[in-house]
Enzyme design. Sequence first.
Site, PDB file in Angstrom:
ATOM      1  N   ASN A 158       0.866  -1.054  -0.044  1.00  0.00           N
ATOM      2  CA  ASN A 158       0.092   0.006  -0.023  1.00  0.00           C
ATOM      3  C   ASN A 158       0.989   1.272   0.011  1.00  0.00           C
ATOM      4  O   ASN A 158       0.237   2.452   0.297  1.00  0.00           O
ATOM      5  CB  ASN A 158      -0.854  -0.017   1.182  1.00  0.00           C
ATOM      6  CG  ASN A 158      -1.748  -1.285   1.312  1.00  0.00           C
ATOM      7  OD1 ASN A 158      -1.608  -2.023   2.279  1.00  0.00           O
ATOM      8  ND2 ASN A 158      -2.583  -1.452   0.471  1.00  0.00           N
ATOM      9  N   ILE A 185       1.034   7.055   0.416  1.00  0.00           N
ATOM     10  CA  ILE A 185       0.690   5.981   1.415  1.00  0.00           C
ATOM     11  C   ILE A 185      -0.918   5.927   0.904  1.00  0.00           C
ATOM     12  O   ILE A 185      -1.714   6.820   0.835  1.00  0.00           O
ATOM     13  CB  ILE A 185       0.791   6.010   2.547  1.00  0.00           C
ATOM     14  CG1 ILE A 185       1.801   6.232   3.091  1.00  0.00           C
ATOM     15  CG2 ILE A 185      -0.007   5.025   3.632  1.00  0.00           C
ATOM     16  CD1 ILE A 185       2.300   6.874   4.456  1.00  0.00           C
ATOM     17  N   CYS A 186      -1.335   4.605   0.685  1.00  0.00           N
ATOM     18  CA  CYS A 186      -2.718   4.408   0.369  1.00  0.00           C
ATOM     19  C   CYS A 186      -3.423   3.747   1.535  1.00  0.00           C
ATOM     20  O   CYS A 186      -3.377   2.646   1.691  1.00  0.00           O
ATOM     21  CB  CYS A 186      -2.751   3.343  -0.798  1.00  0.00           C
ATOM     22  SG  CYS A 186      -4.725   2.939  -1.425  1.00  0.00           S
ATOM     23  N   LEU A 187      -4.036   4.888   2.128  1.00  0.00           N
ATOM     24  CA  LEU A 187      -4.623   4.337   3.621  1.00  0.00           C
ATOM     25  C   LEU A 187      -5.994   5.053   3.720  1.00  0.00           C
ATOM     26  O   LEU A 187      -5.916   6.309   3.594  1.00  0.00           O
ATOM     27  CB  LEU A 187      -3.923   4.724   4.626  1.00  0.00           C
ATOM     28  CG  LEU A 187      -4.182   4.523   5.922  1.00  0.00           C
ATOM     29  CD1 LEU A 187      -4.766   3.013   6.206  1.00  0.00           C
ATOM     30  CD2 LEU A 187      -3.321   5.058   7.002  1.00  0.00           C
TER      31      LEU A 187
END
Lengths: 270, 151
Positions: free
Chosen positions: B80, B87-89
């Site tokens: 992620n 950041i893919c959150l």
Amino acid sequence: MGDEGETMTNNVSENSEPTANQDELILAQQRQIEKEISDNIPLVGELDSVISLNKEYSTDDIYLEKIKDLASKYSYVRRTRPDGNCFFRAFSYAILEKLLCDKDSFIKFYKIAENSKNVLVELGFQQFTVEDFYDTYMEVLKRLKDIENIGEAKKELHNVFNDQGYSDYMVVYLRLLTSAQLQKEHDFYSCFIEGDRTVADFCHQEVEPMYKESDHIHIMAACSALNTGVRVLYMDRGTGNNVTKHDLPEGCSPTVHLLYRPGHYDILYP
Amino acid sequence: MSTPARRRLMRDFKRLQEDPPTGVSGAPTDNNIMIWNAVIFGPHDTPFEDGTFKLTIEFTEEYPNKPPTVRFVSHMFHPNVYADGGICLDILQNRWSPTYDVSAILTSIQSLLSDPNPNSPANSMAAQLYKENRREYEKRVKACVEQSFID
């Protein structure tokens, strides 16, 4: 710009990378749209005649008929910025504006607000972050309470609600109070939530985050949290020449009057 | 100049000092409270263990109503995390809530290291290895850990 170019090259060289940082590209586009809106429309506008709505619908007979009907019931409209917070901002503004004309009710409202932080913390909201919004909310209420002259107080209210920092904090705090109300009465509200989300999930995803639009359920809970009633006038392309009114909670004598057009709320005045 | 964002960031910083969560730290840069440097220590019992991963957090005046931009500065190999460190959150995008603070952001990223979400990949190679070849995944992660000592 340089960064984007670099990312793209990386993607080409490492075949496995599917995307540039898509999230950021989407967010950037979203920010651009938001900026266009915020450059052109104030958070809370000045009073305008209801008839001024005609300008937005010059070629739309259905709306023009309905505006005529609306104008027979209300004289003025105060527009709010369509940023997903319009219900909370309009509601909060309108209720405080009303309370400024009635000192006793204002004091009552103030006392309940003073105690609201404890209610939130008891429900499990993090004290540290709640405090930040609470302090600002109370600072605004106190400032308004201390102004003797009603006209001056209304001017201050208008300024505060057009100062993004304060205005958004007022919205956040009302969102938190609304979330708390939903969670306190989760048995009742759970019937209105689609899918298998819990009330708490719904609050984290649809109520507490800024810019999330409001539905019927938000309005019910916000009214209940502030112990007040609102009349919403619905104006859309539905059949008939009249706007439809709806009181929340049902049978209340509303303190706040809002105009709803699909996706947006503004404030109405007699 | 004191704005709500700056005032709030001072509070975030104070809280982070007084009540620091384990395994993360962060502080504003010397001359700008809107830009922070942070470190996340790789969680125990994960391939990231012993790593010291550096990040930058950039806030706007809209904080805390909008999330900051968080980016790894240290090279990462994680399903992620994008090649540029982004950041893919969900909580940093569409699930952001103004009730989150810097502490909450850093601990969420820390738990993302322990529990990647390979179904929403920002690095498809890492996601694929995580799902199909855990040993190779761990090897690549270990290389990041070692590099994090040098960075």
